[in-house]
Design a protein around this motif. Structure first.
Motif, PDB file in Angstrom:
ATOM      1  N   ASP A  37      85.677  50.302  88.749  1.00  0.00           N
ATOM      2  CA  ASP A  37      85.041  49.740  87.551  1.00  0.00           C
ATOM      3  C   ASP A  37      85.787  50.188  86.291  1.00  0.00           C
ATOM      4  N   ALA A  38      86.154  51.474  86.252  1.00  0.00           N
ATOM      5  CA  ALA A  38      86.882  51.997  85.091  1.00  0.00           C
ATOM      6  C   ALA A  38      88.226  51.290  84.934  1.00  0.00           C
ATOM      7  N   SER A  39      88.914  51.092  86.068  1.00  0.00           N
ATOM      8  CA  SER A  39      90.199  50.396  86.028  1.00  0.00           C
ATOM      9  C   SER A  39      90.032  48.947  85.589  1.00  0.00           C
ATOM     10  N   ARG A  40      88.964  48.319  86.063  1.00  0.00           N
ATOM     11  CA  ARG A  40      88.707  46.918  85.705  1.00  0.00           C
ATOM     12  C   ARG A  40      88.435  46.778  84.206  1.00  0.00           C
ATOM     13  N   LEU A  41      87.655  47.690  83.647  1.00  0.00           N
ATOM     14  CA  LEU A  41      87.363  47.646  82.218  1.00  0.00           C
ATOM     15  C   LEU A  41      88.633  47.892  81.405  1.00  0.00           C
ATOM     16  N   ARG A  42      89.436  48.848  81.826  1.00  0.00           N
ATOM     17  CA  ARG A  42      90.690  49.125  81.109  1.00  0.00           C
ATOM     18  C   ARG A  42      91.590  47.885  81.078  1.00  0.00           C
ATOM     19  N   SER A  43      91.710  47.225  82.213  1.00  0.00           N
ATOM     20  CA  SER A  43      92.550  46.021  82.289  1.00  0.00           C
ATOM     21  C   SER A  43      91.984  44.896  81.435  1.00  0.00           C
ATOM     22  N   HIS A  44      90.663  44.743  81.458  1.00  0.00           N
ATOM     23  CA  HIS A  44      90.023  43.679  80.689  1.00  0.00           C
ATOM     24  C   HIS A  44      90.196  43.899  79.185  1.00  0.00           C
ATOM     25  N   LEU A  45      90.062  45.140  78.753  1.00  0.00           N
ATOM     26  CA  LEU A  45      90.257  45.446  77.336  1.00  0.00           C
ATOM     27  C   LEU A  45      91.688  45.134  76.902  1.00  0.00           C
ATOM     28  N   ARG A  46      92.635  45.419  77.771  1.00  0.00           N
ATOM     29  CA  ARG A  46      94.033  45.175  77.433  1.00  0.00           C
ATOM     30  C   ARG A  46      94.349  43.675  77.362  1.00  0.00           C
ATOM     31  N   THR A  47      93.886  42.918  78.366  1.00  0.00           N
ATOM     32  CA  THR A  47      94.266  41.506  78.453  1.00  0.00           C
ATOM     33  C   THR A  47      93.407  40.602  77.573  1.00  0.00           C
ATOM     34  N   SER A  48      92.150  40.931  77.375  1.00  0.00           N
ATOM     35  CA  SER A  48      91.241  40.057  76.635  1.00  0.00           C
ATOM     36  C   SER A  48      91.041  40.462  75.186  1.00  0.00           C
ATOM     37  N   TYR A  49      91.272  41.738  74.872  1.00  0.00           N
ATOM     38  CA  TYR A  49      91.012  42.219  73.512  1.00  0.00           C
ATOM     39  C   TYR A  49      92.222  42.874  72.848  1.00  0.00           C
ATOM     40  N   GLY A  50      93.303  43.068  73.580  1.00  0.00           N
ATOM     41  CA  GLY A  50      94.468  43.720  72.990  1.00  0.00           C
ATOM     42  C   GLY A  50      94.229  45.176  72.652  1.00  0.00           C
ATOM     43  N   VAL A  51      93.450  45.867  73.496  1.00  0.00           N
ATOM     44  CA  VAL A  51      93.154  47.287  73.291  1.00  0.00           C
ATOM     45  C   VAL A  51      93.695  48.069  74.482  1.00  0.00           C
ATOM     46  N   GLU A  52      94.559  49.032  74.223  1.00  0.00           N
ATOM     47  CA  GLU A  52      95.103  49.879  75.281  1.00  0.00           C
ATOM     48  C   GLU A  52      94.456  51.254  75.196  1.00  0.00           C
ATOM     49  N   VAL A  53      93.601  51.554  76.184  1.00  0.00           N
ATOM     50  CA  VAL A  53      92.886  52.824  76.194  1.00  0.00           C
ATOM     51  C   VAL A  53      92.489  53.148  77.642  1.00  0.00           C
ATOM     52  N   PRO A  54      92.671  54.388  78.090  1.00  0.00           N
ATOM     53  CA  PRO A  54      92.264  54.773  79.437  1.00  0.00           C
ATOM     54  C   PRO A  54      90.742  54.929  79.530  1.00  0.00           C
ATOM     55  N   ILE A  55      90.196  54.570  80.685  1.00  0.00           N
ATOM     56  CA  ILE A  55      88.759  54.690  80.944  1.00  0.00           C
ATOM     57  C   ILE A  55      88.557  55.646  82.117  1.00  0.00           C
TER      58      ILE A  55
END
Length: 436
Positions: free
Chosen positions: A357-375
């Motif tokens: 789930d953490a990995s999925r949220l991290r990827s979604h933030l990067r691809t859909s919102y342009g936010v790079e941050v570890p979860i």
């Protein structure tokens, strides 16, 4: 960060990092670091010097340039002698150096099979794999100490560490041959009371202490003599503006120094680790030659590296508090237990219930919102029960590790804040998010 003192160079910051992809909230400096254009320009000149005349570069230019970098680091970290400083690829390589040394002692029968290596449970995964490859396979045992998190005080960590030391010594025939201590843990990110932990090791007769300080240089003051460990490593490409990848490795002079070797064997084998690591075959050594350029860059700021460290610490705490207030959550540690990274609890409504789930949220933030941050997923422990950290909707199990570096602006963190708020408002739980 209006209250923080601005570096003199602020108008030039955008130019120095113009190679960063526009529109991305890059709040993950801790993973890969950054390198300004002025340092990259010097790197290109070193690379061309090698390509133009490799023989001259190897025989006449490389060793003196490496020596200059090592001399600067020696002074930066207060080592006694330049021969205590080697340049390696990264902290992972240093872990391999140390654990290969320990593993050989087990393999040769110098250490009994039930002797122990001590680590925290959240040690970097590559370090754990090196223990598995070099120590466990040779018969050594491993004791893991659980890092309290969220953490409220350094004393919590010291207390747990002392319990771990006692647990490791419970078998009367065993001895702790090595303790591995993070200066700043990676995930979750916590500034550790490293001096107190090293002191506890000395009091309890631990043979050797290795401090994995991958995130330290450039975020906290480093004095290797004051810390007192036998081995200490810190990357220079994460927080000290060198390009990837380069780390300094401190090996305190002792009777065992001659037994420490680079895992890649070359013609300099047996001449000391600094020489062994100075040439491990044909490769790009330019990142190791850029310490003078990085020092020049940080000295263009008000207060030099100390000013940058203060500004980044103040900035990450301010932005962490802003995010926690917006989401109705908490920080993972008090401000005095973070450097340039801090853990911020995410809303429980996101449904972060696994590492996936953490990995999925991290990827979604990067691809859909342009936010790079570890979860980070924090699995509930049986001891947490109803007393575990909660927000108004339930148990908190997810955290973001935000970084602050000189190129960051408040807008980067506002973008992250708004993305999480939108996901919560839309009822988007992690298991339903699309990934790349």
């Amino acid at each position: 960060m209006d209250g923080a003192k601005k570096p003199r160079l602020l108008p030039d910051i955008r130019q120095e990092f113009a190679h960063h992809l526009p529109g991305i909230a890059r709040i993950n400096n801790g993973s890969f670091g950054c390198c300004p254009e002025s340092v990259l320009a010097v790197q290109r000149s070193w690379q061309l010097r090698f390509l133009r005349q490799p023989d001259h570069f190897y025989f006449n230019a490389l060793r003196p340039a490496l020596l200059r970098s090592r001399a600067l680091i020696k002074d930066l970290v207060n080592a006694d002698h330049i021969d205590e400083i080697s340049l390696l690829n990264n902290a992972t390589t240093a872990a391999a150096v140390v654990l290969h040394h320990i593993g050989r002692s087990f393999s040769r029968g110098l250490f009994p099979k039930d002797d122990t290596v001590l680590i925290f449970h959240c040690a970097f995964q590559a370090v754990k794999k090196s223990i598995q490859a070099y120590v466990s396979r040779a018969g050594g045992s491993v004791v893991e100490i659980h890092l309290p998190f969220p953490v409220h005080s350094p004393q919590q960590i010291v207390s747990e560490f002392r319990k771990g030391l006692e647990r490791a010594k419970a078998n009367g025939s065993s001895r702790i041959r090595l303790a591995i201590i993070d200066h700043i843990t990676s995930m979750p990110s916590v500034l550790m009371p490293v001096r107190e932990l090293v002191r506890a090791c000395r009091e309890e007769g631990v043979d050797q202490v290795f401090v994995d300080a991958a995130h330290a240089l450039g975020t906290v003051p480093v004095d290797v003599k004051e810390i007192g460990a036998d081995f200490y490593v810190s990357n220079l490409h994460k927080w000290f503006f060198c390009p990837p990848s380069v780390a300094f490795f401190y090996c305190r002079k002792s009777a065992l120094t001659s037994q420490i070797h680079h895992p890649v064997i070359i013609h300099e084998y047996g001449n000391g680790l600094p020489l062994e690591s100075s040439w491990i075959g044909t490769r790009d050594y330019s990142s190791q030659l850029l310490v003078p350029s990085a020092v020049e860059f940080v000295n263009r700021f008000e207060g030099g590296i100390e000013g940058i460290m203060k500004r980044n610490h103040d900035g990450v705490v301010q932005m962490g508090k802003m995010l926690a207030e917006s989401w109705g959550t908490i920080l993972g540690s008090p401000p005095n237990m973070c450097a340039s990274m801090i853990m911020v609890a995410l809303p429980s409504k996101l449904g972060i219930n696994s590492d996936n789930d953490a990995s999925r949220l991290r990827s979604h933030l990067r691809t859909s919102y342009g936010v790079e941050v570890p979860i980070y997923y924090q699995a509930p422990r049986e001891t947490d029960g109803a007393a575990g950290p909660r927000d108004k909707d339930g148990l908190i199990t997810g955290y973001a590790r935000i970084s602050h570096q000189v190129y960051n602006t408040e807008e980067d963190y506002h973008k992250f804040r708004d993305a999480i708020n939108q996901l919560v408002e839309n009822g988007r739980v992690c298991r339903l998010l699309l990934t790349e």
